[in-house]
Scaffold this motif. Structure first.
Motif, PDB file in Angstrom:
ATOM      1  N   ALA A 105      31.205  35.852  26.851  1.00  0.00           N
ATOM      2  CA  ALA A 105      32.400  36.737  27.474  1.00  0.00           C
ATOM      3  C   ALA A 105      31.682  38.040  27.819  1.00  0.00           C
ATOM      4  O   ALA A 105      30.832  38.569  27.267  1.00  0.00           O
ATOM      5  CB  ALA A 105      33.542  36.823  26.267  1.00  0.00           C
ATOM      6  N   PRO A 106      32.525  38.503  28.797  1.00  0.00           N
ATOM      7  CA  PRO A 106      33.652  38.322  29.650  1.00  0.00           C
ATOM      8  C   PRO A 106      33.580  37.451  30.751  1.00  0.00           C
ATOM      9  O   PRO A 106      32.426  37.705  31.297  1.00  0.00           O
ATOM     10  CB  PRO A 106      34.033  39.789  29.919  1.00  0.00           C
ATOM     11  CG  PRO A 106      32.918  40.742  30.646  1.00  0.00           C
ATOM     12  CD  PRO A 106      31.798  40.049  29.407  1.00  0.00           C
ATOM     13  N   GLY A 107      34.472  36.714  30.865  1.00  0.00           N
ATOM     14  CA  GLY A 107      34.900  36.007  31.934  1.00  0.00           C
ATOM     15  C   GLY A 107      35.026  36.874  33.112  1.00  0.00           C
ATOM     16  O   GLY A 107      35.861  37.987  32.791  1.00  0.00           O
ATOM     17  N   ALA A 108      34.361  36.719  34.296  1.00  0.00           N
ATOM     18  CA  ALA A 108      34.898  38.042  35.463  1.00  0.00           C
ATOM     19  C   ALA A 108      35.082  37.262  36.734  1.00  0.00           C
ATOM     20  O   ALA A 108      35.058  37.568  37.621  1.00  0.00           O
ATOM     21  CB  ALA A 108      33.552  38.884  35.524  1.00  0.00           C
ATOM     22  N   ASP A 109      35.786  35.998  36.480  1.00  0.00           N
ATOM     23  CA  ASP A 109      36.129  35.147  37.671  1.00  0.00           C
ATOM     24  C   ASP A 109      37.425  35.289  38.381  1.00  0.00           C
ATOM     25  O   ASP A 109      38.463  35.243  37.724  1.00  0.00           O
ATOM     26  CB  ASP A 109      36.183  33.707  37.231  1.00  0.00           C
ATOM     27  CG  ASP A 109      34.751  33.166  36.597  1.00  0.00           C
ATOM     28  OD1 ASP A 109      33.625  33.648  37.241  1.00  0.00           O
ATOM     29  OD2 ASP A 109      34.774  32.610  35.470  1.00  0.00           O
ATOM     30  N   LEU A 110      37.378  36.070  39.426  1.00  0.00           N
ATOM     31  CA  LEU A 110      38.652  36.309  40.198  1.00  0.00           C
ATOM     32  C   LEU A 110      39.387  35.167  40.459  1.00  0.00           C
ATOM     33  O   LEU A 110      38.758  33.846  40.735  1.00  0.00           O
ATOM     34  CB  LEU A 110      38.550  37.002  41.575  1.00  0.00           C
ATOM     35  CG  LEU A 110      39.303  37.550  42.233  1.00  0.00           C
ATOM     36  CD1 LEU A 110      39.544  39.130  41.723  1.00  0.00           C
ATOM     37  CD2 LEU A 110      39.179  37.551  43.737  1.00  0.00           C
ATOM     38  N   CYS A 111      40.649  34.960  40.235  1.00  0.00           N
ATOM     39  CA  CYS A 111      41.355  33.850  40.396  1.00  0.00           C
ATOM     40  C   CYS A 111      42.733  33.952  41.441  1.00  0.00           C
ATOM     41  O   CYS A 111      43.437  34.874  41.181  1.00  0.00           O
ATOM     42  CB  CYS A 111      41.704  33.182  39.071  1.00  0.00           C
ATOM     43  SG  CYS A 111      42.810  31.955  39.211  1.00  0.00           S
ATOM     44  N   ARG A 112      42.521  33.520  42.423  1.00  0.00           N
ATOM     45  CA  ARG A 112      43.772  33.400  43.371  1.00  0.00           C
ATOM     46  C   ARG A 112      44.655  32.248  43.513  1.00  0.00           C
ATOM     47  O   ARG A 112      45.595  32.168  44.047  1.00  0.00           O
ATOM     48  CB  ARG A 112      43.348  33.866  44.881  1.00  0.00           C
ATOM     49  CG  ARG A 112      42.550  35.251  44.897  1.00  0.00           C
ATOM     50  CD  ARG A 112      41.940  35.299  46.277  1.00  0.00           C
ATOM     51  NE  ARG A 112      41.855  36.796  46.580  1.00  0.00           N
ATOM     52  CZ  ARG A 112      41.281  37.102  47.767  1.00  0.00           C
ATOM     53  NH1 ARG A 112      40.758  36.270  48.583  1.00  0.00           N
ATOM     54  NH2 ARG A 112      41.168  38.410  48.155  1.00  0.00           N
ATOM     55  N   ASP A 113      44.231  31.213  42.646  1.00  0.00           N
ATOM     56  CA  ASP A 113      45.010  29.992  42.615  1.00  0.00           C
ATOM     57  C   ASP A 113      45.264  29.585  41.236  1.00  0.00           C
ATOM     58  O   ASP A 113      44.596  29.465  40.657  1.00  0.00           O
ATOM     59  CB  ASP A 113      43.841  29.105  43.264  1.00  0.00           C
ATOM     60  CG  ASP A 113      44.676  27.661  43.600  1.00  0.00           C
ATOM     61  OD1 ASP A 113      45.710  27.401  42.923  1.00  0.00           O
ATOM     62  OD2 ASP A 113      44.239  26.987  44.202  1.00  0.00           O
ATOM     63  N   ALA A 114      46.764  29.661  41.117  1.00  0.00           N
ATOM     64  CA  ALA A 114      47.517  29.657  39.963  1.00  0.00           C
ATOM     65  C   ALA A 114      47.221  28.038  39.176  1.00  0.00           C
ATOM     66  O   ALA A 114      47.334  27.610  38.059  1.00  0.00           O
ATOM     67  CB  ALA A 114      49.089  30.019  39.942  1.00  0.00           C
ATOM     68  N   ARG A 115      46.772  27.150  40.291  1.00  0.00           N
ATOM     69  CA  ARG A 115      46.605  25.855  39.551  1.00  0.00           C
ATOM     70  C   ARG A 115      45.417  25.728  38.833  1.00  0.00           C
ATOM     71  O   ARG A 115      45.404  24.942  37.774  1.00  0.00           O
ATOM     72  CB  ARG A 115      46.338  24.660  40.805  1.00  0.00           C
ATOM     73  CG  ARG A 115      47.764  24.604  41.528  1.00  0.00           C
ATOM     74  CD  ARG A 115      47.399  24.022  42.937  1.00  0.00           C
ATOM     75  NE  ARG A 115      46.493  24.472  43.792  1.00  0.00           N
ATOM     76  CZ  ARG A 115      46.226  24.347  44.922  1.00  0.00           C
ATOM     77  NH1 ARG A 115      46.655  23.155  45.445  1.00  0.00           N
ATOM     78  NH2 ARG A 115      45.538  25.134  45.661  1.00  0.00           N
ATOM     79  N   TRP A 116      44.544  26.755  38.941  1.00  0.00           N
ATOM     80  CA  TRP A 116      43.028  26.867  38.127  1.00  0.00           C
ATOM     81  C   TRP A 116      43.654  27.066  36.637  1.00  0.00           C
ATOM     82  O   TRP A 116      43.958  27.936  36.425  1.00  0.00           O
ATOM     83  CB  TRP A 116      42.289  27.669  38.805  1.00  0.00           C
ATOM     84  CG  TRP A 116      40.958  27.494  38.134  1.00  0.00           C
ATOM     85  CD1 TRP A 116      40.078  26.395  38.345  1.00  0.00           C
ATOM     86  CD2 TRP A 116      39.894  28.619  37.851  1.00  0.00           C
ATOM     87  NE1 TRP A 116      38.850  26.873  37.713  1.00  0.00           N
ATOM     88  CE2 TRP A 116      38.865  28.090  37.332  1.00  0.00           C
ATOM     89  CE3 TRP A 116      40.143  30.092  37.489  1.00  0.00           C
ATOM     90  CZ2 TRP A 116      37.835  28.829  36.716  1.00  0.00           C
ATOM     91  CZ3 TRP A 116      39.210  30.962  37.247  1.00  0.00           C
ATOM     92  CH2 TRP A 116      38.032  30.051  36.795  1.00  0.00           C
TER      93      TRP A 116
END
Ligand code: NOJ
Length: 730
Positions: free
Chosen positions: A139-150
């Motif tokens: 950690a940390p995860g630093a993955d930007l996420c724009r898709d709530a399905r993920w």
């Protein structure tokens, strides 16, 4: 370090090639001593003797997801006392949001808009994890996420690059502190490099289909911030970028990471992601996979064992230069040295630590992460005299409090909602009914819930996702509420009592109907060990919600991916009956709740955004300010947000971009003036050649309570004077 080796370099000179590749080979703690790895594909257990032999032979650098005094001491003793060179093992683990004490999931912590809160929870997690013998966190995860399905939205800091970057950096500081030599600190790993969160269609492990400029402007900054904060390691991602799996991607692992960013730590693969390049169709054989990954810049393989099997042969036939192996090994040895493992291979182990400070912090953190989305007629906080019907599948249950990645925390030690409400109000004021299971009706459940609701003054309805519905490999095509829960909510609406909905979730959900039928709606995510206490604090007004959404909530799942920093189109949405603009014929294109939105128990009234200069020189800054007044007579913590739009640029830029934010306390009926400063570097963006550019011209700027609010002011960034143009190379 053995006395005769005074530095990792000297040690390296004494190592055989097999010992070198051993330092590049990490394995799951799949020895019977530790039990199965809780979060990865089921592995065949290795007989302890098999692993002991590997350690003795120097064929392994360390283990992950095993911990504890017996486990660590047994394996470490073999490494330091029975292996030829006595190189200590490193013990890693997924310490994502707490260790024994579960803190709010990362998406929830991002909702606090207080990176320093994450620094503190990471520090506390490090203290607990090191006491159990761990040295290193994934950690940390630093993955930007724009898709709530993920499914892994829950581990992200949401959709915004600046928020994600600040939280990633804060977590690194929290885990690592001032010095890795401190035995209560963990080495951090920023992951999953890169663009893992851009998985197409929100499907975990899927290809990341995105433009290079979007990668540079939005997806890379959070990883970079973590590296600039000093993260010791990087984990490569499962996905491909531009058709090359990240684990074998030279552009990512060497050009960007090492050459552009100057990263000096080591890169570890994700779980067998080196071997998976074969399944991607990039490598034909394991040997080819090793060649591609290693030469791309991958220093260490996780679990696959492929480096041990193939690197020696690749060196022997001249395909790989031994000096490259040496570089990778040195990076690993230096990390072990920085952690103080050569001096004390048993660093940190101390099962006598005091858990109380962590629990206090967990309660405080949980309170600061909840987001109030609706509060009609001041439905919250509840009046002291209110008799409460606490209803819903999460009212009493114990298995869904901590969130998917608190894999070392004990469910039984977490405080559920019923316990929290009982502690706050006592049994007389409370009746509890599940009403339904998480995704199925219960026999007689609705009738019992209706009876409970009729006996009370107010319904507190605890709905949402189970923790098995958010996390790795937990992508959902349908991000609505399970039908059984909706039926329960509809039935309760007929009781004519106020409904306070508590929404447990690891992602934005599609909840227009639930929002409509609720009088108050509080997003409570997965808040960890102190869930019940913290939610009760908020519901009964001992604390006020101050979180804001780090991801937009859609109205309909057909809108996903939906995010505020979308690029401008030539035909922005216009209200019906206008046609031929960027809108759907069946659904309002705006989010149900936008990025940055959230309420408190007070109310903020924003004055106009003002700039101190209509135009600024190339090397100057502009001060942007706004006065905010509390108008409801209740003290308020407001997350004040600064957005910018580049009015005309050499390529299409977003509708708005967040440039700064600050949580401020506004006294009841008081006013505060907030100022932010913007300079040229804040206005830079990726050009089409992959570099960075700032362009003079007009900018709009907002100080606003969320990404869709406010009226902008304008300033002009003037072109550099001829003399400063040459010194400038943005
Ligand atoms: C796979 C996950 O993608 C990664 O985040 C995790 O650190 C590893 N498994 C190890 O458990």
């Amino acid at each position: 370090m053995h006395k005769e080796f005074d530095s990792p370099k000297r040690l390296l000179e004494c190592m055989t090639l097999d010992e070198k590749v051993g330092q590049l080979s990490l394995y799951s703690a799949d020895v019977k001593l530790a039990g199965p790895d809780p979060v990865n594909p089921t592995l065949s257990f290795q007989a302890p003797e098999h692993r002991f032999a590997d350690i003795r032979a120097g064929r392994v650098t360390g283990f992950f997801n095993g911990h504890g005094d017996a486990f660590v001491r047994t394996l470490q003793r073999i490494a330091v006392e029975e292996s030829r060179l006595g190189i200590p093992l490193i013990f890693g683990a997924d310490v994502i949001h707490g260790f024994h004490t579960a803190f709010p999931v990362p998406l929830a912590e991002a909702a606090s808009f207080e990176p320093d809160l994450s620094r503190k929870t990471a520090e506390a997690a490090a203290r607990e994890a090191t006491a159990h013998g761990l040295h290193w966190t994934f950690a940390p995860g630093a993955d930007l996420c724009r898709d709530a399905r993920w499914g892994r939205a829950v581990e992200s800091a949401g959709e915004d690059a600046l928020v994600s970057a600040r939280f990633a950096a804060a977590r690194v500081r929290g885990f690592q502190g001032e010095s890795l030599a401190d035995p209560q600190r963990l080495m951090a790993t920023v992951k999953h490099f890169a663009a893992y969160g851009a998985a197409e269609a929100g499907l975990d492990y899927n290809t990341a289909e995105l433009s290079r400029t979007t990668l540079i402007d939005h997806y890379l900054p959070p990883y970079r911030a973590a590296i600039e904060a000093g993260a010791g390691a990087v984990m490569s991602a499962f996905n491909d970028v531009d058709g090359v799996p990240a684990t074998a991607n030279r552009v990512l692992l060497t050009e960007i990471l090492r050459e552009q960013w100057g990263f000096e730590g080591f890169v570890v693969s994700d779980f067998e992601s080196d071997l998976e390049t074969i399944v991607h169709g990039l490598a034909a054989t394991p040997r080819e996979a090793v060649r591609l990954c290693f030469t791309a810049g991958l220093d260490m393989c996780m679990q696959s064992g492929t480096y041990a099997a193939h690197l020696p042969g690749l060196v022997a036939d001249g395909t790989i230069d031994i000096r490259r192996i040496d570089h990778a090994v040195l990076r690993v040895l230096r990390a072990k040295q920085a952690l103080g493992l050569f001096e004390n291979p048993y660093r940190g182990l101390d099962l006598s630590y005091d858990p109380v400070p962590s629990r206090t912090l967990a309660r405080e953190a949980a309170r600061r992460c909840a987001v109030l989305l609706k509060n009609t007629h001041g439905a919250l906080p509840l009046k002291p005299s209110a008799r409460i019907a606490l209803i819903g599948p999460f009212a009493r249950e114990q298995q869904n409090l901590n969130g998917a990645w608190a894999i070392f925390a004990a469910n039984a030690e977490s405080v559920n909602l019923e316990q929290g409400f009982l502690a706050a109000r006592g049994a007389d004021a409370l009746v509890v009914e599940p009403g339904c299971a998480i995704d199925a009706p219960l026999d007689g459940g609705i009738d019992a819930a209706l009876a409970a609701a009729r006996s009370a003054d107010v319904i507190v309805l605890a709905l949402g996702e189970g923790q098995h519905m958010s996390g790795e490999s937990r992508s959902r095509a349908d991000i609505g509420l399970p039908e059984a829960q909706l039926q329960l909510a509809r039935a309760l609406r007929n009781v004519s009592k106020p409904i306070i909905t508590l929404l447990r979730t690891g992602r934005p959900l599609v909840i227009p109907e639930l929002a409509d039928l609720s009088d108050a709606l509080l997003v409570t995510w997965f808040l960890g060990s102190e869930t019940g206490h913290a939610v009760a604090d908020l519901v009964f007004g001992h604390a006020a919600p101050s979180g804001r959404l780090p991801m937009s909530f859609p109205r309909h799942q057909g809108q996903v991916p939906i995010y505020y920093a979308r690029k401008r189109t030539g035909r922005p949405a216009a209200p019906p009956p206008a046609m031929f603009t960027a809108r759907y014929i069946d659904v309002d294109p705006t989010p149900l709740y936008p990025f940055g939105f959230g309420l408190g128990y007070g109310r903020a009234d924003y004055g106009a955004t003002e700039v101190d200069a209509a135009g600024i020189g190339w090397n100057d800054t502009v001060t942007v300010s706004c006065s905010i007044t509390e108008t409801a007579g209740v003290e308020l913590e407001e997350v004040v947000q600064l957005y910018v739009r580049d009015v005309a640029a050499s390529r299409v830029r977003p509708v708005r971009e967040l440039k700064d934010f600050r949580k401020v306390l506004i006294p009841a009926r008081g006013s505060v003036t907030i100022t932010f400063t913007l300079g040229r570097t804040d206005l830079a963006f990726a050009d089409l050649a992959g570099g960075s550019v700032t362009e003079p011209g007009e900018f709009q700027v907002w100080i606003a309570p969320h990404a869709e609010a406010g009226t902008p002011a304008t300033f002009v960034l003037k072109a550099p004077l001829p003399s400063s143009a040459t010194e400038e190379a943005t």
